[in-house]
Write a protein that holds these residues in place. Structure first.
Motif, short mmCIF file in Angstrom:
data_model
loop_
_atom_site.label_atom_id
_atom_site.label_comp_id
_atom_site.label_asym_id
_atom_site.label_seq_id
_atom_site.Cartn_x
_atom_site.Cartn_y
_atom_site.Cartn_z
N ARG A 54 -32.17 -38.09 -24.20
CA ARG A 54 -33.26 -38.67 -23.95
C ARG A 54 -33.05 -39.99 -22.88
O ARG A 54 -33.47 -40.43 -22.12
N THR B 128 -38.89 -49.52 -31.68
CA THR B 128 -39.88 -49.42 -32.76
C THR B 128 -40.01 -50.64 -33.61
O THR B 128 -38.96 -51.09 -33.80
N THR C 255 -36.04 -46.87 -24.73
CA THR C 255 -36.32 -45.99 -23.70
C THR C 255 -37.62 -44.87 -23.60
O THR C 255 -37.68 -43.76 -23.04
N THR D 290 -41.96 -44.01 -24.46
CA THR D 290 -43.14 -43.93 -23.55
C THR D 290 -43.53 -45.21 -23.04
O THR D 290 -43.83 -45.34 -21.76
N LEU D 291 -43.24 -46.31 -23.81
CA LEU D 291 -43.79 -47.82 -22.97
C LEU D 291 -42.70 -48.06 -22.03
O LEU D 291 -43.04 -48.43 -20.80
N ALA D 292 -41.34 -47.77 -22.22
CA ALA D 292 -40.18 -48.38 -21.26
C ALA D 292 -40.35 -47.48 -20.15
O ALA D 292 -40.19 -47.92 -18.91
N PRO E 178 -45.28 -56.06 -32.01
CA PRO E 178 -45.14 -57.20 -32.94
C PRO E 178 -43.95 -57.70 -32.83
O PRO E 178 -43.10 -56.95 -33.04
N TYR F 247 -53.28 -58.10 -31.19
CA TYR F 247 -53.99 -57.96 -29.88
C TYR F 247 -55.34 -59.13 -30.19
O TYR F 247 -55.39 -60.29 -29.78
N ASP G 296 -49.66 -52.76 -35.27
CA ASP G 296 -49.80 -52.02 -33.88
C ASP G 296 -50.60 -52.60 -32.98
O ASP G 296 -50.35 -52.88 -31.86
N ALA H 39 -43.45 -60.11 -25.49
CA ALA H 39 -44.18 -59.28 -24.37
C ALA H 39 -45.63 -59.09 -24.95
O ALA H 39 -46.03 -57.80 -25.05
N GLU I 280 -40.97 -56.83 -27.08
CA GLU I 280 -42.22 -56.16 -27.47
C GLU I 280 -43.24 -56.88 -28.84
O GLU I 280 -42.26 -57.44 -29.62
N SER J 238 -36.86 -52.25 -35.76
CA SER J 238 -35.53 -52.52 -35.26
C SER J 238 -35.87 -53.87 -34.41
O SER J 238 -34.75 -54.04 -33.91
N SER K 267 -30.71 -46.30 -25.75
CA SER K 267 -31.58 -45.79 -26.90
C SER K 267 -30.42 -44.80 -27.56
O SER K 267 -29.54 -44.28 -27.03
N ARG K 268 -30.75 -44.51 -28.72
CA ARG K 268 -29.88 -43.44 -29.49
C ARG K 268 -29.43 -42.09 -29.12
O ARG K 268 -28.34 -41.53 -29.10
N1 LIG Z 1 -47.10 -54.22 -24.66
C1 LIG Z 1 -47.65 -53.18 -24.55
O1 LIG Z 1 -48.41 -52.65 -23.73
C2 LIG Z 1 -47.12 -51.89 -25.58
C3 LIG Z 1 -47.77 -50.57 -25.67
C4 LIG Z 1 -47.01 -49.64 -26.57
C5 LIG Z 1 -46.26 -50.01 -27.38
N2 LIG Z 1 -45.94 -51.38 -27.45
C6 LIG Z 1 -44.76 -51.72 -28.40
O2 LIG Z 1 -43.55 -51.06 -27.90
C7 LIG Z 1 -42.64 -50.54 -28.68
C8 LIG Z 1 -42.23 -49.18 -28.51
O3 LIG Z 1 -43.20 -48.64 -28.22
P1 LIG Z 1 -43.39 -46.90 -27.56
O4 LIG Z 1 -44.55 -46.35 -27.50
O5 LIG Z 1 -42.45 -47.15 -26.19
O6 LIG Z 1 -42.46 -46.24 -28.64
P2 LIG Z 1 -41.53 -44.99 -28.69
O7 LIG Z 1 -42.32 -43.95 -27.54
O8 LIG Z 1 -41.36 -44.30 -30.06
O9 LIG Z 1 -40.05 -45.35 -28.01
C9 LIG Z 1 -39.23 -46.38 -28.85
C10 LIG Z 1 -37.88 -46.30 -28.16
O10 LIG Z 1 -37.10 -47.13 -28.86
C11 LIG Z 1 -35.75 -46.36 -29.30
N3 LIG Z 1 -35.14 -46.90 -30.41
C12 LIG Z 1 -35.79 -46.75 -31.71
N4 LIG Z 1 -34.97 -47.37 -32.40
C13 LIG Z 1 -33.93 -47.74 -31.77
C14 LIG Z 1 -32.57 -48.32 -32.32
N5 LIG Z 1 -32.31 -48.97 -33.43
N6 LIG Z 1 -31.62 -48.58 -31.36
C15 LIG Z 1 -31.85 -48.27 -30.03
N7 LIG Z 1 -32.94 -47.48 -29.78
C16 LIG Z 1 -34.03 -47.36 -30.58
C17 LIG Z 1 -36.28 -44.81 -29.32
O11 LIG Z 1 -35.04 -43.99 -28.95
P3 LIG Z 1 -33.98 -43.24 -29.86
O12 LIG Z 1 -34.83 -42.83 -31.18
O13 LIG Z 1 -33.52 -42.11 -29.18
O14 LIG Z 1 -33.22 -44.26 -30.42
C18 LIG Z 1 -37.31 -44.96 -28.17
O15 LIG Z 1 -36.56 -44.60 -26.84
C19 LIG Z 1 -43.32 -50.75 -30.02
O16 LIG Z 1 -42.85 -51.90 -30.75
C20 LIG Z 1 -44.82 -50.95 -29.64
O17 LIG Z 1 -45.57 -51.94 -30.73
C21 LIG Z 1 -46.29 -52.40 -26.76
#
Ligand SMILES: NC(=O)c1ccc[n+]([C@@H]2O[C@H](COP(=O)([O-])OP(=O)(O)OC[C@H]3O[C@@H](n4cnc5c(N)ncnc54)[C@H](OP(=O)(O)O)[C@@H]3O)[C@@H](O)[C@H]2O)c1
Length: 319
Positions: free
Chosen positions: A41, A74, A12, A14-16, A97, A180, A176, A122, A95, A77, A36-37
């Motif tokens: 949040r 991330t 949940t 930045t991206l979500a 990679p 692309y 990261d 994704a 998502e 996981s 999410s954990r």
């Molecule tokens: N397609 C795109 O446009 C795009 C853009 C940006 C990123 N991404 C990809 O999307 C992913 C997330 O990026 P982000 O920027 O959103 O990262 P982020 O802001 O760090 O968010 C990661 C989320 O995952 C949760 N999380 C992490 N480990 C977990 C676990 N073991 N169990 C449950 N929840 C867990 C975190 O919350 P808690 O720590 O509270 O659990 C947090 O809500 C990455 O893989 C990135 O490569 C894709």
């Protein structure tokens, strides 16, 4: 879709947050549960959308009203959470990679196949119109014989989030953002004949990579960096014409010059296109995406593996 497609979101961050806002505004998607954990949040994420704040992955995913799962945790996981969701019998959009290494991708794809479940990456670029039109253009031969290709994705982004550079989270430029241009090159030209990668590793993560992919008669040269400032540009130089595309992974318009004619390739883009397409594919009963097939995900993971092998990038959790 007559009724909203019902998602469980795992992750949940930045991206979500961007995605839930965009897709629920259409009325075609609902996020019925999320996990999410950090409880605080998670609840803040769920509140505006009336989403159920689940106690665990299993609690979020195994509800009968979940049509599909979107995983944006991330990188480190991805594998384990996707495996658990597939074991629970749900279709998954995971998502990029996809995983840390190709072997994990193979295992997830085999699990999805054995259960007859939809599984896709994704990799939102390939749900946009422009990249697919660029692919048609290159295949049509309008640029003539491809002579040289340059792709950069080089932006100062280490301050954006810890996950970008933290080796414990599977961070670094290759996984990261390198994924692309590598996927773009793979989609246009196929699996390369040679892969060459030099990485600048700082504190256990690659900050900048020089990647060269060899094809018959030309090379694709890539500058990938999370501390660089070259920006994001792709130039395909052919014997008959040139294509230039700024911010190509976002699916922004591309300019094509053939002789004295300049044409701009345009089209729709965004998370709605991706989520609409995936929801349709799941409802159709497909088990892999037409836009980003399993083979593409696996081959690109193999290219990442080879780049990591050459730069000797091993994450702490792999040792
Ligand atoms: N397609 C795109 O446009 C795009 C853009 C940006 C990123 N991404 C990809 O999307 C992913 C997330 O990026 P982000 O920027 O959103 O990262 P982020 O802001 O760090 O968010 C990661 C989320 O995952 C949760 N999380 C992490 N480990 C977990 C676990 N073991 N169990 C449950 N929840 C867990 C975190 O919350 P808690 O720590 O509270 O659990 C947090 O809500 C990455 O893989 C990135 O490569 C894709």
């Amino acid at each position: 879709m007559a009724e909203a497609f019902r998602w469980a979101f795992i992750g949940t961050g930045t991206l979500a947050k961007k995605v839930i806002k965009e897709i629920t505004a259409t009325g075609r998607h609902a996020v019925v549960s999320a996990y999410s954990r950090s409880r605080e949040r998670l609840e803040a994420f769920c509140r505006p959308y009336g989403t159920y704040a689940a106690e665990s992955v299993e609690d979020a995913v195994s509800r009968p009203d979940v049509d599909g799962v979107y995983i944006s945790v991330t990188n480190e996981s991805h594998y384990e959470i996707c495996r658990r969701c597939l074991e629970l019998g749900k279709p998954v959009l995971l998502e990029k990679p996809f995983t840390i290494k190709a072997e994990e991708t193979e295992r997830l794809q085999a699990l999805a196949k054995s259960k007859g479940l939809y599984l896709s990456e994704a990799m939102w670029t390939w749900y946009s119109d422009v990249p697919n039109k660029v692919l048609e253009l290159v295949r049509s031969g309008r640029l003539g014989k491809v002579k040289d290709v340059y792709m950069s994705y080089s932006r100062y982004s280490i301050d954006y989030a810890p996950r970008v550079s933290d080796p414990l989270l599977g961070g670094g430029a290759l996984l990261d953002i390198g994924i692309y241009p590598i996927t773009y090159s793979y989609r246009l030209f196929g699996f390369p004949k040679g892969i060459h990668c030099n990485g600048d590793i700082v504190n256990g993560a690659d900050y900048s990579d020089d990647i060269v992919l060899d094809y018959d008669g030309f090379k694709v040269r890539m500058d990938v960096s999370i501390v660089g400032t070259k920006g994001e540009v792709m130039i395909i130089d052919g014997s008959e014409g040139t294509l230039m595309n700024v911010d190509y992974h976002y699916g922004l318009p591309a300019a094509v010059k053939v002789g004295d004619d300049v044409e701009v390739i345009q089209g729709d883009r965004g998370y709605n296109k991706e989520f609409d397409a995936v929801a349709f594919e799941i409802l159709e009963g497909l088990t892999e995406s037409r836009f980003i097939p399993m083979r593409s995900t696996l081959d690109c993971m193999r290219i990442l593996d080879e780049c990591r092998r050459q730069m000797n990038l091993v994450y702490p959790f792999e040792r």
